[in-house]
Design an enzyme around this catalytic site. Structure first.
Site, PDB file in Angstrom:
ATOM      1  N   CYS A   6      18.036  76.783   8.149  1.00 32.38           N
ATOM      2  CA  CYS A   6      17.758  78.189   8.360  1.00 32.38           C
ATOM      3  C   CYS A   6      19.035  79.021   8.284  1.00 32.38           C
ATOM      4  O   CYS A   6      20.131  78.511   8.418  1.00 32.38           O
ATOM      5  CB  CYS A   6      17.106  78.461   9.696  1.00 32.38           C
ATOM      6  N   ARG A  59      19.436  78.627   2.459  1.00 38.67           N
ATOM      7  CA  ARG A  59      19.310  77.758   3.624  1.00 38.67           C
ATOM      8  C   ARG A  59      17.852  77.527   4.029  1.00 38.67           C
ATOM      9  O   ARG A  59      17.569  76.843   5.000  1.00 38.67           O
ATOM     10  CB  ARG A  59      20.080  78.355   4.803  1.00 38.67           C
ATOM     11  N   TRP A  89      13.677  77.276   7.233  1.00 40.70           N
ATOM     12  CA  TRP A  89      13.222  76.046   6.576  1.00 40.70           C
ATOM     13  C   TRP A  89      12.610  75.221   7.692  1.00 40.70           C
ATOM     14  O   TRP A  89      13.299  74.788   8.618  1.00 40.70           O
ATOM     15  CB  TRP A  89      14.385  75.303   5.940  1.00 40.70           C
ATOM     16  N   ASN A 143      19.315  78.161  14.326  1.00 42.44           N
ATOM     17  CA  ASN A 143      19.496  77.213  13.234  1.00 42.44           C
ATOM     18  C   ASN A 143      19.884  75.880  13.862  1.00 42.44           C
ATOM     19  O   ASN A 143      20.816  75.834  14.649  1.00 42.44           O
ATOM     20  CB  ASN A 143      20.613  77.710  12.305  1.00 42.44           C
ATOM     21  N   GLY A 144      19.151  74.821  13.544  1.00 41.68           N
ATOM     22  CA  GLY A 144      19.472  73.514  14.106  1.00 41.68           C
ATOM     23  C   GLY A 144      18.233  72.873  14.695  1.00 41.68           C
ATOM     24  O   GLY A 144      17.107  73.282  14.400  1.00 41.68           O
ATOM     25  N   GLU A 147      18.639  60.541 -11.017  1.00 37.56           N
ATOM     26  CA  GLU A 147      18.879  61.986 -11.021  1.00 37.56           C
ATOM     27  C   GLU A 147      17.824  62.708 -11.873  1.00 37.56           C
ATOM     28  O   GLU A 147      17.305  63.751 -11.478  1.00 37.56           O
ATOM     29  CB  GLU A 147      20.311  62.258 -11.530  1.00 37.56           C
ATOM     30  N   LYS A 195      15.197  65.548 -10.485  1.00 34.14           N
ATOM     31  CA  LYS A 195      15.044  66.907 -11.046  1.00 34.14           C
ATOM     32  C   LYS A 195      13.579  67.208 -11.310  1.00 34.14           C
ATOM     33  O   LYS A 195      13.079  68.270 -10.987  1.00 34.14           O
ATOM     34  CB  LYS A 195      15.817  67.061 -12.365  1.00 34.14           C
ATOM     35  N   GLU A 201      11.585  67.634  -8.027  1.00 32.71           N
ATOM     36  CA  GLU A 201      11.932  68.847  -7.292  1.00 32.71           C
ATOM     37  C   GLU A 201      11.309  70.101  -7.881  1.00 32.71           C
ATOM     38  O   GLU A 201      10.786  70.927  -7.162  1.00 32.71           O
ATOM     39  CB  GLU A 201      13.455  69.053  -7.379  1.00 32.71           C
ATOM     40  N   HIS A 227       9.399  43.508 -12.433  1.00 35.25           N
ATOM     41  CA  HIS A 227       9.235  42.827 -11.145  1.00 35.25           C
ATOM     42  C   HIS A 227       8.201  43.517 -10.254  1.00 35.25           C
ATOM     43  O   HIS A 227       8.163  43.271  -9.056  1.00 35.25           O
ATOM     44  CB  HIS A 227      10.591  42.716 -10.439  1.00 35.25           C
ATOM     45  N   LYS A 287      18.416  74.917  -0.282  1.00 37.37           N
ATOM     46  CA  LYS A 287      19.624  74.541  -1.031  1.00 37.37           C
ATOM     47  C   LYS A 287      20.573  73.710  -0.164  1.00 37.37           C
ATOM     48  O   LYS A 287      21.123  72.718  -0.611  1.00 37.37           O
ATOM     49  CB  LYS A 287      20.317  75.818  -1.530  1.00 37.37           C
TER      50      LYS A 287
HETATM   51  C1  AGP Z   1      19.371  68.217  -5.652  1.00 34.99           C
HETATM   52  O1  AGP Z   1      18.831  68.923  -6.694  1.00 34.99           O
HETATM   53  C2  AGP Z   1      19.131  68.682  -4.318  1.00 34.99           C
HETATM   54  N1  AGP Z   1      18.822  69.999  -4.132  1.00 34.99           N
HETATM   55  C3  AGP Z   1      19.629  67.847  -3.163  1.00 34.99           C
HETATM   56  O2  AGP Z   1      19.278  66.530  -3.400  1.00 34.99           O
HETATM   57  C4  AGP Z   1      21.129  67.930  -2.836  1.00 34.99           C
HETATM   58  O3  AGP Z   1      21.882  67.339  -3.832  1.00 34.99           O
HETATM   59  C5  AGP Z   1      21.371  67.262  -1.476  1.00 34.99           C
HETATM   60  O4  AGP Z   1      20.662  67.946  -0.489  1.00 34.99           O
HETATM   61  C6  AGP Z   1      22.838  67.189  -1.117  1.00 34.99           C
HETATM   62  O5  AGP Z   1      23.404  68.458  -1.000  1.00 34.99           O
HETATM   63  P1  AGP Z   1      24.951  68.674  -0.998  1.00 34.99           P
HETATM   64  O6  AGP Z   1      25.487  68.231  -2.294  1.00 34.99           O
HETATM   65  O7  AGP Z   1      25.120  70.151  -0.777  1.00 34.99           O
HETATM   66  O8  AGP Z   1      25.529  67.873   0.142  1.00 34.99           O
END
Ligand code: AGP
Length: 612
Positions: free
Chosen positions: A2, A27, A74, A100-101, A485, A489, A492, A508, A607
């Site tokens: 947040c 956030r 969030w 926040n937390g 990765e 993507k 997400e 396997h 983010k």
């Molecule tokens: C990737 O697209 C993400 N949004 C997420 O996995 C991100 O990489 C992860 O939360 C780590 O964040 P950071 O690199 O800011 O530590």
């Protein structure tokens, strides 16, 4: 998680707070709210969804406040709903609070407060703080807040306004970031100075480092007035805080001609890759150096093991890094997901170099893992977690606005490659090999450019497969982390179930899922295992699975076998992860676009993940 924002001053408090919140949406963005004092009363407004929804609502209501606290959420405890949105109040509405937390002991506190007569309306842990402070308040707000924070467990930052003190915002930052902005007859409070940097560069935080922008670690309480602030320690004694100048540059982010920030950031990679290595290469000696780290320092020469930590995309970059350090520098390297590592009671041998990777520098899991290592007396080198690390290498990639990380990944891999080169050259790598590696790094920007030019072809392929609900991404060696990765993507931003898998491991078990409705993206660039992945592709084709190959020009044996091919330039195996990932980014982007998802702000995400 947040974002918290607070404002006291001469501007329109509601507008200033809403504008500030918009810059904190990275956030979290599942609900937003604002509250403050107006004509002696605490009033507030909350909306589900992004800050723009709240903005529309306050405009329609012509909502006015003399001072404001605001929040973008969030969800952790309680689903995204108006009732769970912050601010939270006590039953008498004498105060409003944004947080926040996570309050880890909220259930025990809630039970106690309920027995004293408190009526809870939300499912959040936050509401406990509002009721707790209200129950402890007997005219001395500072005392009540100090007493309350002594009873709270967890990491938390909060800001509150009380109707008896309409010209004050009381703030606490306990292992969660909170910073005060000191303006001309106006004061700001925020989870991140980016939210008020257009108004003032005078800030109060312990260190000018991205990670611990916390006011304090010692249960200090700050009382912010319209033109000044005071900080008190746990015993209620005033503590002095320096006002510091913000040195970071906060550009105003813009999408330019791009439809989404994510696409813009994918297309920025030729520049960001270059920025990651420029000034850091020594062509003459075939090595790399960082102004931020003394690569010649004896400790680096003495390193016997490497431990890499990260989450999500940063962990994937670390995966490629781990392969590199073992291959090139011949240093045993362990890779760990931060959230798991922290609870392992790990063995950390002497002379272990810890590399914590993070785009944001605010990921709670990574911070906690590094703190755990520090507590064990480990010497931590090289990470963006600047305050707790001994050194920090900047990615120089500029702000990444899209929640899905793209350019940060490629910058991280370039930086890991440079660090690896420097450490390999200190050990057994020949100067000429170092020079060849430098040439390969310098070629990357142009190679990525070539892939970006094929975007229309990738878009066509994306449109063809966008209706599928399940995907595999497979690769071997350097392509395995790329498969993880690429799958992340796609998950997400398009909400498709995608699995990254070592291509040789499919047989396997997971191969049971392959059929004509489950396409596989086969990452073929690792030349050392090319013949092997060809066999794995045949196994998939034999089970009617559609295959999209991402392969290097010149790789033979795919045409006529796979369904579609995305050709990428030839790159040495150690660096092939960069161009191959860019191709997967474009594929995921265009699939998501076809499905009409919210690409820059996908559902359920944030983010920066600032809770554990
Ligand atoms: C990737 O697209 C993400 N949004 C997420 O996995 C991100 O990489 C992860 O939360 C780590 O964040 P950071 O690199 O800011 O530590």
């Amino acid at each position: 998680m947040c974002g918290i924002f607070g404002y006291l001053g001469r501007r329109n408090a509601v507008k200033t707070a809403i504008d500030g919140l918009k810059k904190l949406e990275y956030r979290g963005y599942d609900s937003a709210g604002i509250a403050g004092v107006f004509q002696g009363q605490i009033i507030g407004c909350k909306e589900v969804g992004k800050v723009e929804g709240l903005e529309r609502e306050v405009q329609e209501l012509d909502f006015q406040l003399e001072s404001a606290i605001a929040h973008t959420r969030w969800a952790t405890h309680g689903k995204p709903s108006q009732i769970n949105a912050h601010p939270h109040y006590d039953n008498a509405r004498s105060l409003a609070l944004v947080h926040n937390g996570i309050i880890e002991n909220h259930l025990a506190l809630k039970k106690e407060l309920v027995s004293q007569g408190a009526r809870f309306v939300s499912e959040t842990d936050t509401e406990v703080i509002s009721h707790l402070i209200a129950s402890l308040y007997k005219g001395d707000l500072l005392f009540a807040v100090r007493k309350a924070i002594g009873m709270l467990k967890g990491a938390f930052a909060f800001a509150l306004i009380h109707k008896d003190f309409p010209d004050q915002i009381v703030v606490v930052g306990h292992e969660s970031p909170l910073v005060i902005g000191v303006g001309e007859q106006e004061m700001f409070v925020s989870s991140d100075p980016v939210a008020f940097s257009e108004f003032t560069h005078n800030v109060v935080f312990e260190l000018l480092q991205p990670i611990n922008r916390c006011l304090n670690g010692n249960d200090e309480v700050a009382v912010v007035h319209r033109d000044t602030f005071e900080v008190f320690d746990a015993a209620g004694q005033r503590s002095e805080k320096k006002i510091e100048k913000l040195t970071a540059k906060f550009g105003t982010a813009s999408k330019g001609a791009y439809e989404h920030y994510t696409l813009k950031e994918i297309f920025e990679q030729p520049q960001t890759i270059r920025s990651a290595y420029v000034d850091r290469l020594s062509e003459e000696f075939g090595t790399a150096h960082f102004e931020e780290v003394q690569t010649e320092m004896p400790e680096l020469l003495d390193v016997e093991r490497i431990l890499i930590l990260g989450c999500g995309t940063s962990w994937h970059a670390g995966y490629l890094g781990a392969y590199l350090f073992e291959d090139m520098a011949r240093i045993p390297t362990q890779l760990e997901i931060s959230s798991e590592y922290r609870y392992k009671n790990p063995l950390v041998p002497h002379r272990t170099l810890v590399i914590a990777i993070s785009q944001s520098g605010e990921t709670a899991d990574t911070i906690a893992a590094v703190r755990e290592l520090k507590a064990k007396g480990t010497n931590v080198h090289g990470s963006t977690l600047s305050r707790i690390a001994d050194a920090c290498i900047n990615m120089r990639a500029g702000p990444e606005i899209g929640v899905c990380s793209t350019k940060a990944f490629t910058s991280q891999v370039v930086i890991l490659s440079l660090l690896c080169l420097a450490m390999a050259r200190m050990r057994n790598m020949h100067k000429e090999d170092g020079k060849r590696f430098i040439t390969a790094i310098e070629d990357l920007s142009a190679q990525v450019e070539q892939i970006l030019e094929t975007a229309p072809h990738i878009e066509k392929i994306a449109n063809k497969y966008a209706h599928h609900e399940n995907f595999f991404f497979v690769g071997r060696r350097y392509m395995y982390p790329v498969s993880l990765e690429g799958a992340l993507k796609l998950k997400e931003i398009s909400y498709i179930n995608a699995n990254g898998y070592p291509a040789g491991e499919l047989k396997h078990g997971a191969i049971a899922l392959i059929n004509e409705n489950c396409p596989t993206v086969a990452l073929c660039s690792n030349k050392g295992t090319y013949e092997k992945i060809l066999s794995n592709i045949m196994e998939i084709k034999a089970r009617n699975g559609p295959v999209i190959a991402i392969a290097e020009s010149g790789q033979k044996g795919l045409e006529g076998i796979v369904d579609d091919i995305i050709w990428i330039p030839e790159v040495i195996d150690e660096l092939a992860g960069i161009p191959a990932t860019v191709a997967t980014q474009l594929l995921a982007y265009y699939i998501a676009r076809k499905r009409g998802t919210d690409i820059d702000k996908p559902r359920n995400l944030a983010k920066s993940v600032t809770v554990e």
